[in-house]
Design a protein around this motif. Structure first.
Motif, short mmCIF file in Angstrom:
data_model
loop_
_atom_site.label_atom_id
_atom_site.label_comp_id
_atom_site.label_asym_id
_atom_site.label_seq_id
_atom_site.Cartn_x
_atom_site.Cartn_y
_atom_site.Cartn_z
N MET A 76 13.45 46.16 20.79
CA MET A 76 13.84 47.44 21.04
C MET A 76 14.21 47.75 22.28
O MET A 76 13.72 46.77 23.54
N ASN A 77 15.14 48.60 22.46
CA ASN A 77 15.72 48.54 23.88
C ASN A 77 15.27 50.00 24.28
O ASN A 77 14.77 50.84 23.70
N THR A 78 15.33 49.85 25.84
CA THR A 78 14.77 51.02 26.61
C THR A 78 15.90 51.47 27.52
O THR A 78 16.61 50.71 28.31
N ALA A 79 15.98 52.78 27.62
CA ALA A 79 17.09 53.38 28.68
C ALA A 79 16.28 54.58 28.97
O ALA A 79 15.41 55.16 28.66
N LEU A 80 16.84 54.88 30.43
CA LEU A 80 16.75 56.11 31.24
C LEU A 80 17.76 56.83 31.01
O LEU A 80 19.00 56.30 31.28
N ILE A 81 17.80 58.15 30.57
CA ILE A 81 19.08 58.93 30.39
C ILE A 81 18.97 60.30 31.15
O ILE A 81 17.71 60.65 31.46
N SER A 82 20.11 60.70 31.33
CA SER A 82 20.04 62.28 32.21
C SER A 82 20.81 62.91 31.33
O SER A 82 21.96 62.64 30.60
N LEU A 83 20.47 64.32 31.32
CA LEU A 83 20.94 65.24 30.55
C LEU A 83 21.32 66.66 31.46
O LEU A 83 20.72 66.77 32.26
N ALA A 84 22.51 67.08 31.26
CA ALA A 84 22.90 68.37 32.12
C ALA A 84 23.78 69.33 31.19
O ALA A 84 24.58 68.97 30.20
N SER A 85 23.63 70.41 31.72
CA SER A 85 24.50 71.49 31.14
C SER A 85 24.74 72.63 32.14
O SER A 85 23.75 72.89 33.00
N ASN A 86 25.92 73.21 32.29
CA ASN A 86 26.00 74.29 33.28
C ASN A 86 27.05 75.53 32.40
O ASN A 86 27.26 76.34 33.32
#
Length: 137
Positions: A1-11
Motif C-alpha cells: 500500500m502506498n501513502t501520499a500527502l496531497i494538496s487540493l486548491a481552487s480559486n
C-alpha cells in the motif's frame, strides 16, 4: 500500500463546490485516510487573482505513483482545468502529490502556511474532527 500527502486548491467562483466535489470523488475512490479543514488563502505570486481554498489529505492507495498522478490530473480536467487555467488565473481544481511514500516531491509546498497547518491538523488524533470546515488564514 502506498501513502501520499496531497494538496487540493481552487480559486474559481464555485471553489467551495469544486473542493467538496473533489473530496467526495476521493472518498468514493476509498483512498482518503484523513483530510484537513479547507483554508482560504490569498493568491501566491499574483495578488490580482481570486483567493484560494486549500486543503491537505493523506491517502493510502494500492496503485503506483503514475497511475495516481494520471487519475488526479484527469480529475482536474473533469472539473474544468485546462492548459490556459494558470494563465487566466482561475483554477477550478489543482491537486498535487506533495509526498509519496515518505519522499518529498514538492518541497515548496512545505513553505505555504495552509500546507503546514493542514499537515499538522491531519497528524492530530481524529477526536472532534469536523470534516472540511472553511478556515480563513
Amino acid at each position: 500500500m502506498n501513502t501520499a500527502l496531497i494538496s487540493l486548491a481552487s480559486n474559481s467562483p464555485d471553489k467551495r463546490e469544486q473542493m467538496e466535489k473533489a473530496f467526495a470523488e476521493l472518498q468514493a475512490m476509498g483512498i482518503v485516510d484523513k483530510s484537513s479543514s479547507i483554508y482560504e488563502t490569498a493568491p501566491y505570486g499574483n495578488p490580482h487573482h481570486p483567493n484560494y481554498l486549500n486543503a491537505v489529505a493523506r491517502i493510502h492507495t494500492p496503485v503506483e505513483y503514475q497511475t495516481l498522478h494520471d487519475s488526479l490530473k484527469e480529475m482536474e480536467q473533469n472539473h474544468g482545468r485546462t492548459p490556459l487555467s494558470k494563465q487566466t488565473g482561475e483554477i477550478p481544481l489543482d491537486i498535487d502529490i506533495v509526498v509519496w511514500n515518505g519522499k518529498t516531491l514538492r518541497p515548496q509546498d512545505f513553505d505555504r502556511d495552509y500546507f503546514k497547518i493542514g499537515l499538522q491538523e491531519i497528524q492530530q488524533p481524529v477526536e472532534n474532527h469536523q470534516p472540511h470546515p472553511i478556515v480563513s488564514h
